[in-house]
Design a protein around this motif. Structure first.
Motif, PDB file in Angstrom:
ATOM      1  N   GLY A  14       2.664   1.321  13.276  1.00  0.00           N
ATOM      2  CA  GLY A  14       4.007   1.160  12.730  1.00  0.00           C
ATOM      3  C   GLY A  14       4.490  -0.267  12.631  1.00  0.00           C
ATOM      4  N   SER A  15       3.569  -1.220  12.818  1.00  0.00           N
ATOM      5  CA  SER A  15       3.965  -2.629  12.791  1.00  0.00           C
ATOM      6  C   SER A  15       4.085  -3.189  11.381  1.00  0.00           C
ATOM      7  CB  SER A  15       2.964  -3.477  13.597  1.00  0.00           C
ATOM      8  OG  SER A  15       2.951  -3.093  14.952  1.00  0.00           O
ATOM      9  N   GLY A  16       3.444  -2.539  10.401  1.00  0.00           N
ATOM     10  CA  GLY A  16       3.531  -3.005   9.024  1.00  0.00           C
ATOM     11  C   GLY A  16       2.301  -3.737   8.532  1.00  0.00           C
ATOM     12  N   LYS A  17       1.128  -3.416   9.117  1.00  0.00           N
ATOM     13  CA  LYS A  17      -0.107  -4.112   8.728  1.00  0.00           C
ATOM     14  C   LYS A  17      -0.448  -3.896   7.259  1.00  0.00           C
ATOM     15  CE  LYS A  17      -2.762  -2.021  11.737  1.00  0.00           C
ATOM     16  NZ  LYS A  17      -1.853  -1.137  12.476  1.00  0.00           N
ATOM     17  N   MET A  18      -0.375  -2.628   6.816  1.00  0.00           N
ATOM     18  CA  MET A  18      -0.738  -2.339   5.426  1.00  0.00           C
ATOM     19  C   MET A  18       0.190  -3.052   4.461  1.00  0.00           C
ATOM     20  SD  MET A  18      -0.969   1.305   3.384  1.00  0.00           S
ATOM     21  CE  MET A  18      -2.480   1.836   4.184  1.00  0.00           C
ATOM     22  N   ALA A  19       1.498  -3.038   4.756  1.00  0.00           N
ATOM     23  CA  ALA A  19       2.461  -3.696   3.880  1.00  0.00           C
ATOM     24  C   ALA A  19       2.184  -5.195   3.786  1.00  0.00           C
ATOM     25  CB  ALA A  19       3.884  -3.445   4.373  1.00  0.00           C
ATOM     26  N   VAL A  20       1.760  -5.812   4.890  1.00  0.00           N
ATOM     27  CA  VAL A  20       1.414  -7.234   4.871  1.00  0.00           C
ATOM     28  C   VAL A  20       0.215  -7.466   3.948  1.00  0.00           C
ATOM     29  CG1 VAL A  20       0.475  -9.140   6.250  1.00  0.00           C
ATOM     30  CG2 VAL A  20       2.400  -7.801   7.122  1.00  0.00           C
ATOM     31  N   CYS A  21      -0.799  -6.604   4.062  1.00  0.00           N
ATOM     32  CA  CYS A  21      -1.977  -6.734   3.195  1.00  0.00           C
ATOM     33  C   CYS A  21      -1.587  -6.606   1.720  1.00  0.00           C
ATOM     34  CB  CYS A  21      -3.010  -5.668   3.542  1.00  0.00           C
ATOM     35  SG  CYS A  21      -3.793  -5.854   5.149  1.00  0.00           S
ATOM     36  N   LEU A  22      -0.799  -5.587   1.395  1.00  0.00           N
ATOM     37  CA  LEU A  22      -0.415  -5.353   0.000  1.00  0.00           C
ATOM     38  C   LEU A  22       0.477  -6.480  -0.518  1.00  0.00           C
ATOM     39  CD1 LEU A  22       0.276  -1.506   0.124  1.00  0.00           C
ATOM     40  CD2 LEU A  22      -1.775  -2.664  -0.690  1.00  0.00           C
ATOM     41  N   SER A  23       1.375  -6.969   0.331  1.00  0.00           N
ATOM     42  CA  SER A  23       2.230  -8.087  -0.066  1.00  0.00           C
ATOM     43  C   SER A  23       1.391  -9.322  -0.401  1.00  0.00           C
ATOM     44  CB  SER A  23       3.217  -8.407   1.055  1.00  0.00           C
ATOM     45  OG  SER A  23       4.057  -9.491   0.705  1.00  0.00           O
ATOM     46  N   GLN A  24       0.355  -9.549   0.416  1.00  0.00           N
ATOM     47  CA  GLN A  24      -0.525 -10.680   0.159  1.00  0.00           C
ATOM     48  C   GLN A  24      -1.302 -10.512  -1.140  1.00  0.00           C
ATOM     49  OE1 GLN A  24       0.796 -13.201   2.102  1.00  0.00           O
ATOM     50  NE2 GLN A  24      -1.332 -13.867   2.195  1.00  0.00           N
ATOM     51  N   LEU A  25      -1.745  -9.277  -1.433  1.00  0.00           N
ATOM     52  CA  LEU A  25      -2.446  -9.030  -2.693  1.00  0.00           C
ATOM     53  C   LEU A  25      -1.555  -9.376  -3.877  1.00  0.00           C
ATOM     54  CD1 LEU A  25      -4.327  -5.628  -2.151  1.00  0.00           C
ATOM     55  CD2 LEU A  25      -5.131  -7.947  -1.715  1.00  0.00           C
ATOM     56  N   TYR A  26      -0.292  -8.961  -3.812  1.00  0.00           N
ATOM     57  CA  TYR A  26       0.658  -9.233  -4.887  1.00  0.00           C
ATOM     58  C   TYR A  26       0.846 -10.742  -5.060  1.00  0.00           C
ATOM     59  CZ  TYR A  26       5.066  -9.500  -7.453  1.00  0.00           C
ATOM     60  OH  TYR A  26       6.046  -9.808  -8.370  1.00  0.00           O
ATOM     61  N   ASN A  27       1.054 -11.421  -3.934  1.00  0.00           N
ATOM     62  CA  ASN A  27       1.328 -12.858  -4.019  1.00  0.00           C
ATOM     63  C   ASN A  27       0.073 -13.680  -4.329  1.00  0.00           C
ATOM     64  OD1 ASN A  27       4.288 -13.345  -3.404  1.00  0.00           O
ATOM     65  ND2 ASN A  27       3.752 -11.990  -1.702  1.00  0.00           N
ATOM     66  N   GLU A  28      -1.088 -13.200  -3.940  1.00  0.00           N
ATOM     67  CA  GLU A  28      -2.334 -13.863  -4.344  1.00  0.00           C
ATOM     68  C   GLU A  28      -2.525 -13.720  -5.852  1.00  0.00           C
ATOM     69  OE1 GLU A  28      -4.013 -15.740  -2.461  1.00  0.00           O
ATOM     70  OE2 GLU A  28      -4.501 -14.886  -0.509  1.00  0.00           O
ATOM     71  N   GLN A  29      -2.254 -12.518  -6.372  1.00  0.00           N
ATOM     72  CA  GLN A  29      -2.397 -12.262  -7.802  1.00  0.00           C
ATOM     73  C   GLN A  29      -1.498 -13.190  -8.611  1.00  0.00           C
ATOM     74  OE1 GLN A  29      -4.656 -10.168  -8.691  1.00  0.00           O
ATOM     75  NE2 GLN A  29      -4.291  -9.457 -10.775  1.00  0.00           N
ATOM     76  N   LYS A  30      -0.271 -13.402  -8.134  1.00  0.00           N
ATOM     77  CA  LYS A  30       0.655 -14.308  -8.814  1.00  0.00           C
ATOM     78  C   LYS A  30       0.117 -15.736  -8.861  1.00  0.00           C
ATOM     79  CE  LYS A  30       5.019 -14.397  -8.286  1.00  0.00           C
ATOM     80  NZ  LYS A  30       6.363 -14.512  -7.692  1.00  0.00           N
TER      81      LYS A  30
END
Length: 493
Positions: free
Chosen positions: A179-195
């Motif tokens: 429940g710490s938010g690991k997956m959301a951190v990974c997905l957020s990074q994918l979005y910002n890497e793509q940008k």
């Protein structure tokens, strides 16, 4: 202990599989790490031969190309959430994890504080990390996460989060607990890497359930028993079955969230790289089982162990009856009951005969050793002495620790330390045995048998204190206790 898992093979093929996944995504992979990276005692119990730090040792082969991000939720900081197994708060555990990883040669590049919404406790924690020279980043609460895909995969969603700077091909994302938010951190990074024009991928590294084993394999049932408090349910992955015509096992939360993740991947990449939640995983543990019967036996013992753990937590007001009920249903799926652990019946029989708290251990060869409370020793301490004497071939009548040595220790405990229980605990017995071993051959021989207790199953007819529980854990023994407080004048069930 009878081994059923090839740890060397695991270290080899798991690291190779992760390398292959990195190469599939342009040499940049965010790897969400589920479960424990080290001290994974559940895995070592159900897969005898699996070492508690196997995942860390395996990733150590990739350490030159890896870095670690530790994630902690601002919500957990605010409520001082505690790890039950260690008794420390999540914010303290972040520092413990960082120190442990660094000590083992890993680069811990930063800490990400998730679910941030202006919490003052999170601000104070970030200032503390800054003073320690630890880079920190903030990820915000996104309204409608994870279903509001349009908002999430936009500049007002993931785009609002701090971009976490990384430099290595493999980024391991871990946390003190669920429940710490690991997956959301990974997905957020994918979005910002793509940008930023960087091609990056995501994968999940989670040991259980084992996707390549049958749904009702005891190893997978033991995982359900271990997560009974979370109400996780193992399921056949319908997406994998539809896409490939092959049966694979996953659990309900990953299956339920996959359509949303698929939509997020499409929003980030334009198309999803995965056809099923099983596709996202990189776990190879199922291919390293060398003796299926040994793992089945160990897992059935684990299910019973988890049942008694839930009963003890219920007696202490820390669990619900639903948790206990669920594991009772898992008994039926595994075709067992509490009698599967032979040490339980043995301990209870001796308690019934003596009217005292008792304990029993099943040794590797199937021999059952029992012990009972006496004026000098608690049942756990007496059991350790009885078991090591048996293994060393020392006659049961031999007293390893003389009474005239125990009595002064009891006097110190009750008179100077204001203790209420004069009996020696397991740690006190082992220290005393160690002192005597310098000039007593029997004590030296008995101490030398302690490694032989690893993997043995123990039962106590009373709930044990923290000291005794920790000693059994350090010895690698599987402990269960009847859910009753110590009472010399009545039977404990």
């Amino acid at each position: 202990m009878k081994y059923g898992f090839d740890n060397d093979k695991y270290l080899r093929i798991q690291s190779e599989h992760i390398k292959e996944r990195i190469s599939q995504f342009g040499n940049k992979l965010y790897l969400e790490l589920g479960g424990k990276l080290f001290d994974d005692h559940h895995a070592s119990r159900v897969l005898p031969g699996f070492q508690p730090d196997s995942k860390l040792r395996m990733l150590g082969q990739l350490s030159d190309s890896a870095e670690i991000i530790i994630v902690i939720s601002a919500l957990d900081i605010e409520k001082n959430k505690v790890r039950n197994d260690l008794g420390i708060t999540y914010d303290m555990d972040v520092l413990r994890l960082r120190e442990e990883f660094t000590k083992r040669g890993f680069l811990v590049s930063s800490v990400v504080i998730t679910h941030y919404n202006g919490q003052s406790s999170a601000d104070a924690y970030r200032r503390k990390l800054d003073r320690m020279g630890i880079r920190t980043y903030i990820h915000y609460i996104i309204e409608g996460y994870p279903s509001n895909v349009g908002l999430i995969a936009s500049d007002e969603g993931f785009g609002k989060n701090d971009y976490v700077e990384t430099t290595r091909p493999l980024v391991i994302v871990t946390a003190p607990g669920p429940g710490s938010g690991k997956m959301a951190v990974c997905l957020s990074q994918l979005y910002n890497e793509q940008k930023r024009g960087v091609e990056a991928g995501y994968a999940k590294f989670e040991t259980f359930p084992v996707w390549s084993l049958p749904l009702k394999h005891p190893v997978n049932i033991a995982y359900e028993a271990a997560t009974a408090d979370l109400n996780d349910v193992n399921m056949i992955d319908p997406f994998h079955l539809e896409a490939y015509g092959k049966t694979a096992v996953n659990y309900n939360r990953d299956i339920e969230i996959f359509p949303v993740l698929n939509a997020l991947f499409e929003g980030i990449y334009g198309k999803s790289p995965y056809k099923s939640p099983t596709d996202m995983g990189v776990n190879m543990v199922g291919f390293c089982i060398s003796d299926d019967s040994a793992c089945r036996e160990a897992s059935k013992n684990e299910i019973v162990l988890r049942y008694f753990t839930a009963l003890n937590r219920l007696a202490q007001g820390e669990a619900s009856e639903g948790e206990v009920d669920k594991i009772e249903l898992l008994f039926k799926q595994a075709g067992i009951d509490t009698s599967y652990r032979k040490c339980i019946a043995a301990a209870r029989k001796r308690a019934e005969d003596s009217g005292r708290p008792c304990s029993a251990v099943e040794l590797a060869d199937g021999t059952i050793i029992t012990a009972e409370t006496s004026p000098l020793l608690g049942p756990s301490a007496a059991l350790i002495l009885n078991a090591t004497k048996h293994l060393a071939g020392i006659d049961h009548s031999v007293k390893l620790i003389p009474q005239d040595m125990i009595e002064p220790i009891q006097h110190t405990k009750t008179t100077y330390l204001q203790g209420h229980n004069p009996r020696l605990h397991t740690d006190e017995v082992l220290v005393t045995l160690s002192v005597l071993s310098t000039h007593d051959e029997n004590c030296r021989r008995a101490l030398g048998q302690l490694p032989e207790l690893k993997g043995c199953q123990v039962h106590s007819t009373v709930m044990l204190g923290e000291v005794d529980r920790k000693i059994f854990k350090k010895l690698g023994m599987g402990l269960t206790c009847d859910p009753s407080k110590k009472n010399r004048n009545s039977l404990p069930w």
